[in-house]
Design a protein around this motif. Structure first.
Motif, PDB file in Angstrom:
ATOM      1  N   ALA A 163     -12.168  18.768  14.326  1.00  0.00           N
ATOM      2  CA  ALA A 163     -13.626  18.847  14.530  1.00  0.00           C
ATOM      3  C   ALA A 163     -14.345  19.409  13.302  1.00  0.00           C
ATOM      4  O   ALA A 163     -14.247  20.590  12.989  1.00  0.00           O
ATOM      5  N   ASP A 167     -13.898   8.947  18.246  1.00  0.00           N
ATOM      6  CA  ASP A 167     -12.972   9.854  18.921  1.00  0.00           C
ATOM      7  C   ASP A 167     -11.638   9.174  19.210  1.00  0.00           C
ATOM      8  O   ASP A 167     -10.576   9.786  19.062  1.00  0.00           O
ATOM      9  N   ARG A 188     -20.785  13.408  13.007  1.00  0.00           N
ATOM     10  CA  ARG A 188     -21.021  12.041  12.538  1.00  0.00           C
ATOM     11  C   ARG A 188     -22.503  11.827  12.231  1.00  0.00           C
ATOM     12  O   ARG A 188     -22.867  11.251  11.197  1.00  0.00           O
ATOM     13  N   LEU A 228      -9.681   8.907  16.001  1.00  0.00           N
ATOM     14  CA  LEU A 228      -9.113  10.210  15.648  1.00  0.00           C
ATOM     15  C   LEU A 228      -7.889  10.520  16.505  1.00  0.00           C
ATOM     16  O   LEU A 228      -6.881  11.048  16.010  1.00  0.00           O
ATOM     17  N   LEU A 265      -9.695  17.211  19.149  1.00  0.00           N
ATOM     18  CA  LEU A 265     -10.849  16.474  18.659  1.00  0.00           C
ATOM     19  C   LEU A 265     -12.070  17.376  18.549  1.00  0.00           C
ATOM     20  O   LEU A 265     -12.702  17.447  17.502  1.00  0.00           O
ATOM     21  N   GLN A 266     -12.396  18.068  19.617  1.00  0.00           N
ATOM     22  CA  GLN A 266     -13.656  18.811  19.696  1.00  0.00           C
ATOM     23  C   GLN A 266     -13.537  20.275  19.301  1.00  0.00           C
ATOM     24  O   GLN A 266     -14.566  20.939  19.141  1.00  0.00           O
ATOM     25  N   ASP A 271     -11.123  14.255  24.763  1.00  0.00           N
ATOM     26  CA  ASP A 271     -10.372  15.169  23.906  1.00  0.00           C
ATOM     27  C   ASP A 271      -8.875  15.041  24.174  1.00  0.00           C
ATOM     28  O   ASP A 271      -8.450  14.551  25.232  1.00  0.00           O
ATOM     29  N   THR A 313     -19.034  17.540  19.838  1.00  0.00           N
ATOM     30  CA  THR A 313     -19.038  18.103  18.486  1.00  0.00           C
ATOM     31  C   THR A 313     -18.730  17.037  17.448  1.00  0.00           C
ATOM     32  O   THR A 313     -19.329  17.011  16.366  1.00  0.00           O
ATOM     33  N   THR A 314     -17.796  16.141  17.753  1.00  0.00           N
ATOM     34  CA  THR A 314     -17.468  15.067  16.816  1.00  0.00           C
ATOM     35  C   THR A 314     -18.687  14.209  16.516  1.00  0.00           C
ATOM     36  O   THR A 314     -18.923  13.827  15.360  1.00  0.00           O
ATOM     37  N   GLU A 315     -19.485  13.893  17.539  1.00  0.00           N
ATOM     38  CA  GLU A 315     -20.667  13.062  17.331  1.00  0.00           C
ATOM     39  C   GLU A 315     -21.740  13.816  16.553  1.00  0.00           C
ATOM     40  O   GLU A 315     -22.450  13.222  15.716  1.00  0.00           O
TER      41      GLU A 315
END
Length: 674
Positions: free
Chosen positions: A119, A471, A454, A474, A112-113, A423, A449-451
């Motif tokens: 990411a 998250d 966004r 994902l 995810l990150q 994650d 990092t995902t936020e």
């Protein structure tokens, strides 16, 4: 709270964080995890301390001094997003999306990150940004293994407990993945023989039954020599060769060109030692080979992995639990990594990570760095510095600490650490999927990092729905590939249990049903089976010493490079020098020296030792330039050349020389610890 270590290490440990009054107070290895078995490494044992460090970046910042000065002012997230969105929009409108280089590293291997997954990639596809070739770590070896086995995936490392001969080939297990050692110890208790093949007498080599101090980059020649002895012994597995491999006739002729006498000249090893190990290999089943990323960081790195991977095909070791080769288990991970390439309006160029000094030219108007510290970690350091000083380059760095690279940023965005975000992980040294549940709230204004992506997508007015997936959404998508290895693996189960073994047999013996190659067989291929390293093939010149840059025992790449206690334990930048080479240069033990070539130089304390052979010097990676004497790291001397496959990096294939440094010349250098 159950979690997983995010760092660039095959062991991907399961950890347990104890939280009291909203604060993480203790962290330990998960005793219930079959691979972690309750132990973390010397680096990660200080993770909670590191997360609370005084130099943690907690707020967005804007540069106020010259590039490289590290002078910033605090700004709000609204200001950071507004300015960044406006700059990106302007770059896309004036120069096109390809003028943006998203420079992603292995600071976290999260799906995810971080480097392994999604990411930011959908965001960059919407903008039409250049692609990023993340070649810094393992690509040459991955490519070589795919040519033989169809995948970089190999042995389940847990099955080394069943091996009778273990070849630790170019890998320092006790520093870079120490959990495997427990399984090696189980094998030794049952009578296994352990051989370390390494240019350095590492911690691991000192614990092995035998150490072969090979010349750097000549591993493929040794592999051919060992197989030559297997043939001389008449011990090749003829049934396996006939029914499970292709290309054997031609490859056999190549092996015959490398008798032990020729191989001894190439590798610097004694003929008797090569022959003895070849005989042992010929008659010991199962033989397990552990070869990790360091072995392929030279001009012939891909070929080396391809040739070493041929050994189990010749000996038939893939028949047996505990037999074969283990490089990375990543080839057994079948997550659905949907980066939405369909969002690209047209094909875009690819820019290569280790060629930053060459490719960060005027066509790149924005460099977005996340999970990376290229000023300390990437080859050709001095030219990278020149490129980062460009006033027309908009540089954004998403970071946790004020690294060497942060000093060159225009905008700095604060990132969460592993105990603060969710994650999904999969170790590349074991067969388990891991879930990291956030244990505490992020400090300051740090964001996952995902936020960050966004929020930036919203500020830019982008309407693609997949840019706003949460998250958890994902993670659900990643687990939805439908591959049989994921049967029974759900997000709910992972969040509840923390880790789940892939749905494969135990013990896991890969390729029992065939190889994922075009022929369905192990493919020996054609072409040269040994490509010499640059240090062997270069004409004699002013730099006569071969430099290798192994992993540090106290840092993980440059992560923890600013931790005061780990800095103290590292004793600062050091260079191992053989007594013969030290005497020729008038170098004394503990003296400071400059290691240099045509690219530049760095300073290090000399450690005179027979742990390296004459003609070879070694200096560990991981130090920050701003905390090192002379302000440079080992990457100041590393070439921006490519390996033979996949444009892999060549960190262990550079020529240098050393000269003493007088005390006065280093008087104004940065201290070795903060």
């Amino acid at each position: 709270m159950l979690g997983a270590c995010p760092l660039d290490c095959p062991d991907t440990c399961s950890w347990v964080v104890t939280v009291r009054d909203g604060e993480a107070v203790t962290m330990r290895g998960n005793p219930d995890h079959p691979y972690t078995r309750g132990a973390l490494c010397v680096k990660v044992n200080r993770y909670l301390e590191h997360a609370k460090a005084a130099d943690r970046i907690l707020h967005p910042m804007r540069r106020v001094g010259p590039k490289g000065s590290g002078r910033f002012e605090r700004i709000s997230w609204d200001e950071a997003l507004d300015e960044t969105a406006a700059r990106l929009r302007g770059i896309v409108e004036e120069h096109g999306g390809e003028a943006i280089w998203p420079y992603l590293g292995t600071g976290t291997l999260g799906y995810l990150q971080g480097a392994e997954g999604v990411a930011g990639r959908r965001f960059w596809n919407v903008l039409g940004a250049s692609r990023h070739h993340l070649n810094i770590c393992s690509v040459a070896g991955n490519t070589g293994l795919r040519q033989v086995n169809g995948t970089p995936g190999g042995m389940d490392p847990e099955t080394f407990a069943l091996s009778k001969l273990i070849l630790l080939w170019g890998t320092n297990t006790l520093t870079s993945g120490h959990h495997l050692w427990k399984f090696i110890q189980e094998a030794r208790a049952a009578g296994a023989y352990v051989v370390a093949i390494d240019p350095i007498r590492t911690r691991t080599a000192e614990q092995a039954d035998e150490h072969l101090p090979i010349r750097p980059g000549t591993d493929a020649a040794l592999a051919l020599g060992l197989m030559n002895v297997v043939l001389a012994e008449g011990a090749e597995d003829r049934d396996y060769l006939a029914n499970r491999t292709s290309g054997w006739a031609d490859f056999r002729e190549e092996i015959l060109r490398y008798p032990p006498e020729r191989v001894a000249e190439i590798t610097g090893l004694p003929v008797a030692g090569i022959r003895a190990l070849g005989v042992r290999l010929a008659h010991t089943r199962p033989t397990g080979i552990r070869a990790t990323m360091g072995i392929q960081r030279h001009a012939g790195g891909g070929t080396a992995m391809r040739t070493i991977a041929a050994i189990p095909g010749v000996t038939g070791d893939w028949r047996h639990p505990g037999g074969g080769i283990a490089y990375s288990t990543s080839g057994h991970i079948h997550l659905d990594i949907d980066t939405r390439d369909d969002l690209l309006a047209r094909p875009v160029r690819t820019l290569t990570m280790t060629r930053l000094a060459d490719e960060l030219d005027e066509s790149v108007k924005c460099l977005w760095v996340y999970g990376a510290n290229p000023m300390a970690s990437t080859s050709d350091q001095n030219r990278i510095r020149e490129r980062l000083l460009r006033e027309d380059l908009f540089t954004v760095v998403v970071e946790q600490f004020p690294t060497d690279t942060v000093d060159y940023a225009d905008i700095v965005l604060p990132a969460t650490m592993q105990i603060e975000h969710a994650d999904l992980h999969a170790g590349y040294g074991h067969m388990y999927l891991m879930w990291n549940e956030p244990a505490v709230e992020p400090p300051g204004e740090c964001l996952p990092t995902t936020e960050t992506f966004r929020r930036l997508a919203a500020r830019m007015g982008l309407t693609e729905p997949s840019l706003y997936d949460s998250d958890l959404e994902l993670a659900e998508q990643l687990l939805s590939s439908g591959h049989p290895s994921l049967e029974g693996v759900t997000l709910d189960r992972l969040r509840k249990e923390g880790w789940v073994r892939l749905n494969v047999p135990q013990p896991f013996v890969p390729f029992t049903e065939g190889f994922p190659t075009p022929s369905g067989r192990l493919e020996f291929g054609s072409g040269p089976a040994y490509v010499p390293p640059h240090t062997a093939s270069a004409a004699p010149g002013p730099y006569p010493l071969s430099l290798i840059t192994p992993a540090s025992h106290t840092f993980l790449n440059t992560t923890f490079g600013n931790n005061p206690e780990l800095l103290r334990r590292s004793k600062g930048p050091r260079v191992l020098v053989n007594p013969e080479d030290a005497a020729r240069r008038g170098l004394g033990d503990g003296q400071r020296a400059r290691v240099f070539n045509g690219n530049g130089g760095f300073e290090a304390v000399v450690e005179i030792s027979e742990k390296v052979r004459p003609g070879v010097v070694a200096s560990a990676k991981g130090h920050w330039g701003k905390l090192s004497p002379g302000g440079a790291t080992v990457n100041a001397v590393v070439d921006g050349r490519d390996a033979d496959m996949g444009r892999g990096a060549v960190y262990h294939d550079n020529l240098v020389d050393l000269v003493p440094v007088s005390p006065s010349s280093s008087a104004d250098s940065p201290a070795l610890s903060p």
